[in-house]
Design an enzyme around this catalytic site. Sequence first.
Site, PDB file in Angstrom:
ATOM      1  N   VAL A  71       0.949  -1.195  -0.178  1.00 36.49           N
ATOM      2  CA  VAL A  71      -0.167   0.103  -0.144  1.00 36.49           C
ATOM      3  C   VAL A  71       0.355   1.095  -0.162  1.00 36.49           C
ATOM      4  CG1 VAL A  71      -1.852   0.969   1.498  1.00 36.49           C
ATOM      5  CG2 VAL A  71      -1.898  -1.219   0.950  1.00 36.49           C
ATOM      6  N   LYS A 105      -6.120  -1.136  10.859  1.00 34.67           N
ATOM      7  CA  LYS A 105      -8.013  -1.122  10.844  1.00 34.67           C
ATOM      8  C   LYS A 105      -7.766  -2.113  12.610  1.00 34.67           C
ATOM      9  CE  LYS A 105      -7.167  -4.973   7.551  1.00 34.67           C
ATOM     10  NZ  LYS A 105      -7.153  -4.168   6.554  1.00 34.67           N
ATOM     11  N   GLU A 143     -10.088   6.296   6.179  1.00 38.91           N
ATOM     12  CA  GLU A 143     -10.460   6.083   5.203  1.00 38.91           C
ATOM     13  C   GLU A 143     -10.440   3.977   4.882  1.00 38.91           C
ATOM     14  OE1 GLU A 143     -13.453   7.346   3.811  1.00 38.91           O
ATOM     15  OE2 GLU A 143     -13.320   5.348   3.381  1.00 38.91           O
ATOM     16  N   VAL A 151     -10.964   1.014   6.385  1.00 35.30           N
ATOM     17  CA  VAL A 151     -12.320   0.080   6.126  1.00 35.30           C
ATOM     18  C   VAL A 151     -13.169   0.058   4.712  1.00 35.30           C
ATOM     19  CG1 VAL A 151     -14.908   0.504   6.520  1.00 35.30           C
ATOM     20  CG2 VAL A 151     -13.433   1.109   8.363  1.00 35.30           C
ATOM     21  N   GLY A 161     -11.238  -0.366   2.100  1.00 32.44           N
ATOM     22  CA  GLY A 161      -9.717   0.051   0.801  1.00 32.44           C
ATOM     23  C   GLY A 161     -10.592   1.372   0.348  1.00 32.44           C
ATOM     24  N   GLU A 178      -3.829 -14.419   2.372  1.00 36.28           N
ATOM     25  CA  GLU A 178      -2.642 -15.360   3.168  1.00 36.28           C
ATOM     26  C   GLU A 178      -2.358 -16.761   3.325  1.00 36.28           C
ATOM     27  OE1 GLU A 178      -1.131 -12.310   4.413  1.00 36.28           O
ATOM     28  OE2 GLU A 178      -2.825 -11.170   3.824  1.00 36.28           O
ATOM     29  N   ASP A 226     -10.619  -9.576  10.609  1.00 33.62           N
ATOM     30  CA  ASP A 226     -10.401  -8.840   9.809  1.00 33.62           C
ATOM     31  C   ASP A 226     -12.208  -8.094   9.621  1.00 33.62           C
ATOM     32  OD1 ASP A 226      -9.451  -6.995   7.563  1.00 33.62           O
ATOM     33  OD2 ASP A 226     -10.625  -7.344   6.630  1.00 33.62           O
ATOM     34  N   LYS A 238     -13.234  -4.210  11.312  1.00 35.73           N
ATOM     35  CA  LYS A 238     -14.273  -2.634  10.621  1.00 35.73           C
ATOM     36  C   LYS A 238     -15.260  -2.697  11.009  1.00 35.73           C
ATOM     37  CE  LYS A 238     -11.173  -4.857   6.028  1.00 35.73           C
ATOM     38  NZ  LYS A 238     -11.658  -5.932   5.179  1.00 35.73           N
ATOM     39  N   GLY A 282      -6.313  -4.402  -1.781  1.00 32.62           N
ATOM     40  CA  GLY A 282      -5.378  -4.144  -2.921  1.00 32.62           C
ATOM     41  C   GLY A 282      -4.370  -2.554  -2.543  1.00 32.62           C
TER      42      GLY A 282
END
Lengths: 432, 432
Positions: free
Chosen positions: B14, B105, B129, B132, B134, B190, B201, B205, B303
């Site tokens: 990222v 997150k 932002e 939560v 992407g 993963e 996960d 969020k 992504g």
Amino acid sequence: VSHFNVGLIGAGTVGGGVVKIIHHQEGFFTNGLGLSISLKRIVDKRKDRFAELPVGSAVCSQDPDDILKDDSIQIVIELVGGTTFAKDLVLAALAAGKHVVTANKALLAIHGPEIFETAEKNGVSVYFEAAVGGGMPAIKTIREAMIANDISSVKTIINGTCNYILTRMERDNHSFEDVLREAQKNGFAESDPTMDIEGGDTGHKVAIMASLLYGGYVPFEKLPIEGVSRITDQDIAYAKELGYRIKLLGIIKQTDGRGLDVRIHPAMLPLDHILASVANEFNAVLLEGDSVGQILLYGKGAGELPTASAVVSDVIDVVRNLESDTPLRISMGFYSRGNEIPLQALDEITTRYYLRFTVVERPKVLAPIAAILGDHGISIASVVQKERQSAETVSVVILTYPALDSNLQRAIAEIEDLDAVRKKTQVIRIEE
Amino acid sequence: VSHFNVGLIGAGTVGGGVVKIIHHQEGFFTNGLGLSISLKRIVDKRKDRFAELPVGSAVCSQDPDDILKDDSIQIVIELVGGTTFAKDLVLAALAAGKHVVTANKALLAIHGPEIFETAEKNGVSVYFEAAVGGGMPAIKTIREAMIANDISSVKTIINGTCNYILTRMERDNHSFEDVLREAQKNGFAESDPTMDIEGGDTGHKVAIMASLLYGGYVPFEKLPIEGVSRITDQDIAYAKELGYRIKLLGIIKQTDGRGLDVRIHPAMLPLDHILASVANEFNAVLLEGDSVGQILLYGKGAGELPTASAVVSDVIDVVRNLESDTPLRISMGFYSRGNEIPLQALDEITTRYYLRFTVVERPKVLAPIAAILGDHGISIASVVQKERQSAETVSVVILTYPALDSNLQRAIAEIEDLDAVRKKTQVIRIEE
């Protein structure tokens, strides 16, 4: 914390919703957000409207000057509608140094340059989330959330009346006229539905989005616009059989140097396309950004409270930004007349087509049609020919591979000269 | 116009995307938006990462203190991940008076109160932002666009790995294990997929969204969370046959005084539900506001570029708000430890259920099951019983009418004591 006074001009459906939301959320604005906002004055030519509303401490009157000439009012909400009186109001408010929040798409699509130039000259801003998609945050998403993206395309279903009619035609197997009549009876369509069903309303919203997206002025008058009134229940049934659904789409696409491709027309979407599942009066905007990929916004595009909710969120945004110089930077920089964005000519687009020919039922009727399409470089992807519906004619439906629009128009003209072809050909573009 | 310097800690996937977007959009930020922003320094423990990135004039180094102790840097982007080192970094940045933008997150869900309290104490803000959904503007929509609304419920598909697996299980008729293995091979899951497939996960969020929505702290550790690993291809096939699709949902609902209903579990959705059409790695958030009605956001939740796009839009927001005192008002006022929001107990919810019993194939096996359900006040809406799959057992699938969870649990326990019932019962909640 500074205090901000708001004046509302127009207390009809949406205006009434704004009064109700402000009344309901006042405590949250003060205590939750730490903002100090009052609705100071409400103006409407119809006195009787005030009685039904929780106006609180707002003073109600009938003269817009009560707001325009009140120096203590920094923000004017224009919900009068139309492009004449509303235009004068908005220009006067901006000239008086007031920020304007409006839901008036026709006004911005047609007089955008003048309005934004006036705002810029006076150092104030124009907010218009409610003008495009009602409660769906299309403008905010384009202006803020997708700010790090080049947006390569937008596809949108943004007229609730058309979408409601097309949904009901498919669901109930009814004709366009029958569903429209029913929609008018239930209040889902205006008594004069032209602006909705012929695509003008969609065009206004698309012109605003395209102007905002590409930092210039996309003139509404130059957009190619086709509405949905020519869509028949037969087309909807064929579409379904072939795995498609017909929607009225607004389309904005970047091209390689051929101008911006902006158009409004009915389109066939594959059933598994995310926009195909947008039903009834719902709206959606599908944006494609280079970084973020696809983003879809979906929600109610019209109605008292959805639209009023967008107006109130704009008021909050104005107040939040008012102490800084951000409102100018964000709402300007586009939309000036000198910065008109060139459009791609419609006959230069390449797309797939659904063609429905009405022909006399006789052997080998397909051969000359196929030959003419072939002569113009148009390849056939699939054909459906059904039993005759009337004593005379039969429908032949052809889906093409991608073809240049000008080639297709020429082919259709030749085909319609054939003796066996008895009616105007139905042509619907296919979007993937 | 003031100039703003940004420091980036973490140049992995990222972080690399952030560097690329800033490099690509720099000209637009300056000329289009009139903002002056530089990426001044990039820190990563792995030197080799810098070589592949268009770092421009940014100085690259390996010590976070190069950013934390640089007084000319006002904004820190934390993309280290994890909840230990990242926590120290974020707290140090806030203590040094820097605004923080993060995609982390887990950090916010678990240490939110400490982080937001520290931010508030130091007069700076935390933007998240990207944490939560992407590139999908969920946080902005909740905080800004829906600000005029009471939000009564949220339903979200917000883990791309789970949604990809469930989509592929249905499409290809494969088992959970097979699809997971394939997803791991293709980089869609993963190597240790626990946090995704067991719902952690999604829980992070959802905890952040619930905290933000209801102005308090919804502790992640207290959320009821079930993942998707127990969903079989058989369940997916039954769901489809009955007109439903199984999705991992995060659910947040207001109740009448019974606490906030927050939960994460697989749920059956009717096929025509808008969330049922969210396929593959896409995410969606369906919000229900009192004014605006339903709003859906849909996009790629993860992504490199989608997430980086959200990070960069947060940086722009910080800069836009930095000269005013708006960032504080907006990012604070929730999430303090003293303001913990009470949750509804899971066994107090009332919902419809899908139940799959594995029973010995013999006449009248249904009768005692139906009787026990009836004894606990649970009505049967439909039953499907299929031919035997193995030599021994057969599946009996029952859809119930709405039932209280605690009643259902008691009924299931009694049913599993029956001699004819051979396996643990599959229980999946139905959402309409």
